[in-house]
Design a protein around this motif. Structure first.
Motif, PDB file in Angstrom:
ATOM      1  N   MET A   1      30.857  29.149  29.647  1.00 62.19           N
ATOM      2  CA  MET A   1      30.958  29.761  30.957  1.00 62.19           C
ATOM      3  C   MET A   1      31.742  31.056  30.822  1.00 62.19           C
ATOM      4  SD  MET A   1      32.020  28.226  34.646  1.00 62.19           S
ATOM      5  CE  MET A   1      31.169  26.759  34.165  1.00 62.19           C
ATOM      6  N   ALA A   2      31.293  32.076  31.508  1.00 65.15           N
ATOM      7  CA  ALA A   2      31.927  33.388  31.425  1.00 65.15           C
ATOM      8  C   ALA A   2      32.700  33.686  32.703  1.00 65.15           C
ATOM      9  CB  ALA A   2      30.874  34.470  31.212  1.00 65.15           C
ATOM     10  N   LEU A   3      33.749  34.475  32.529  1.00 62.80           N
ATOM     11  CA  LEU A   3      34.477  35.046  33.655  1.00 62.80           C
ATOM     12  C   LEU A   3      34.211  36.538  33.608  1.00 62.80           C
ATOM     13  CD1 LEU A   3      37.872  33.185  33.279  1.00 62.80           C
ATOM     14  CD2 LEU A   3      36.002  32.653  34.831  1.00 62.80           C
ATOM     15  N   VAL A   4      33.761  37.086  34.716  1.00 70.40           N
ATOM     16  CA  VAL A   4      33.408  38.497  34.778  1.00 70.40           C
ATOM     17  C   VAL A   4      34.143  39.133  35.944  1.00 70.40           C
ATOM     18  CG1 VAL A   4      31.524  40.132  35.116  1.00 70.40           C
ATOM     19  CG2 VAL A   4      31.148  38.089  33.744  1.00 70.40           C
ATOM     20  N   GLU A   5      34.882  40.191  35.641  1.00 73.68           N
ATOM     21  CA  GLU A   5      35.543  40.967  36.695  1.00 73.68           C
ATOM     22  C   GLU A   5      34.665  42.166  36.982  1.00 73.68           C
ATOM     23  OE1 GLU A   5      40.004  42.352  37.582  1.00 73.68           O
ATOM     24  OE2 GLU A   5      39.143  43.197  35.764  1.00 73.68           O
ATOM     25  N   LEU A   6      34.340  42.354  38.246  1.00 72.01           N
ATOM     26  CA  LEU A   6      33.383  43.377  38.653  1.00 72.01           C
ATOM     27  C   LEU A   6      33.991  44.230  39.756  1.00 72.01           C
ATOM     28  CD1 LEU A   6      30.261  44.155  38.501  1.00 72.01           C
ATOM     29  CD2 LEU A   6      30.008  42.635  40.449  1.00 72.01           C
ATOM     30  N   THR A   7      33.915  45.534  39.570  1.00 76.31           N
ATOM     31  CA  THR A   7      34.336  46.461  40.615  1.00 76.31           C
ATOM     32  C   THR A   7      33.186  47.411  40.889  1.00 76.31           C
ATOM     33  OG1 THR A   7      36.620  46.346  39.831  1.00 76.31           O
ATOM     34  CG2 THR A   7      36.064  48.165  41.303  1.00 76.31           C
ATOM     35  N   VAL A   8      32.685  47.394  42.107  1.00 73.84           N
ATOM     36  CA  VAL A   8      31.583  48.260  42.528  1.00 73.84           C
ATOM     37  C   VAL A   8      32.167  49.316  43.455  1.00 73.84           C
ATOM     38  CG1 VAL A   8      29.363  48.363  43.725  1.00 73.84           C
ATOM     39  CG2 VAL A   8      29.939  46.352  42.357  1.00 73.84           C
ATOM     40  N   ILE A  76      32.595  46.574  34.675  1.00 73.21           N
ATOM     41  CA  ILE A  76      32.453  45.153  34.377  1.00 73.21           C
ATOM     42  C   ILE A  76      33.324  44.808  33.174  1.00 73.21           C
ATOM     43  CG2 ILE A  76      30.864  43.326  33.681  1.00 73.21           C
ATOM     44  CD1 ILE A  76      28.602  45.003  34.926  1.00 73.21           C
ATOM     45  N   ARG A  77      34.140  43.761  33.323  1.00 72.70           N
ATOM     46  CA  ARG A  77      34.917  43.201  32.206  1.00 72.70           C
ATOM     47  C   ARG A  77      34.482  41.759  32.031  1.00 72.70           C
ATOM     48  NH1 ARG A  77      41.246  43.624  31.910  1.00 72.70           N
ATOM     49  NH2 ARG A  77      41.052  42.461  33.830  1.00 72.70           N
ATOM     50  N   ILE A  78      34.175  41.374  30.798  1.00 74.76           N
ATOM     51  CA  ILE A  78      33.651  40.040  30.522  1.00 74.76           C
ATOM     52  C   ILE A  78      34.613  39.281  29.620  1.00 74.76           C
ATOM     53  CG2 ILE A  78      31.756  38.728  29.484  1.00 74.76           C
ATOM     54  CD1 ILE A  78      29.989  41.226  30.007  1.00 74.76           C
ATOM     55  N   ASP A  79      34.943  38.054  30.020  1.00 73.26           N
ATOM     56  CA  ASP A  79      35.686  37.119  29.177  1.00 73.26           C
ATOM     57  C   ASP A  79      34.736  35.954  28.928  1.00 73.26           C
ATOM     58  OD1 ASP A  79      37.324  35.302  27.930  1.00 73.26           O
ATOM     59  OD2 ASP A  79      38.882  35.326  29.456  1.00 73.26           O
ATOM     60  N   ASP A  80      34.160  35.903  27.741  1.00 75.72           N
ATOM     61  CA  ASP A  80      33.148  34.904  27.404  1.00 75.72           C
ATOM     62  C   ASP A  80      33.691  34.029  26.276  1.00 75.72           C
ATOM     63  OD1 ASP A  80      30.813  33.476  27.140  1.00 75.72           O
ATOM     64  OD2 ASP A  80      29.660  35.125  26.272  1.00 75.72           O
TER      65      ASP A  80
END
Length: 106
Positions: A1-8, A76-80
């Motif tokens: 499962m991934a954690l994704v930080e997203l700023t639009v 986008i920052r991904i912690d996978d």
């Protein structure tokens, strides 16, 4: 499962207020299945299968255009983590447990 930080970030909107555009992105996210998310003051953290979350990120990037923005920049920052399941709640709990324990470093 991934954690994704997203700023639009919508640009070319004619206003310095972005909350309406952010609300449009969050409304879209509320309809998504199989994910958890947390809205923060500076972005949104999404928890789910990486392929699903990346597709959601692409669709969220489109929302400000649909609402009239002339330009959109998305970070986008991904912690996978694949050695064990990582969740938003678990990451916060791990830090909080270190704060509680005496001299807790790991």
């Amino acid at each position: 499962m991934a954690l994704v930080e997203l700023t639009v970030i919508p640009l070319g909107t004619g206003s310095t207020s972005l909350s309406g555009f952010v609300a449009g992105c969050v409304k879209f996210l509320q309809q998504a299945e199989g994910i958890q998310y947390q809205l923060t003051p500076m972005g949104t953290i999404i928890e789910g299968e990486l392929s699903v979350v990346l597709e959601l990120a692409r669709q969220m990037h489109e929302q400000p255009f649909l609402a009239g923005a002339d330009r959109v920049t998305t970070t986008i920052r991904i912690d996978d983590r694949r050695d064990k399941e990582a969740t938003m709640q678990g990451k916060v709990a791990a830090v909080e447990s270190k704060l509680i324990s005496a001299g807790g470093t790991d």
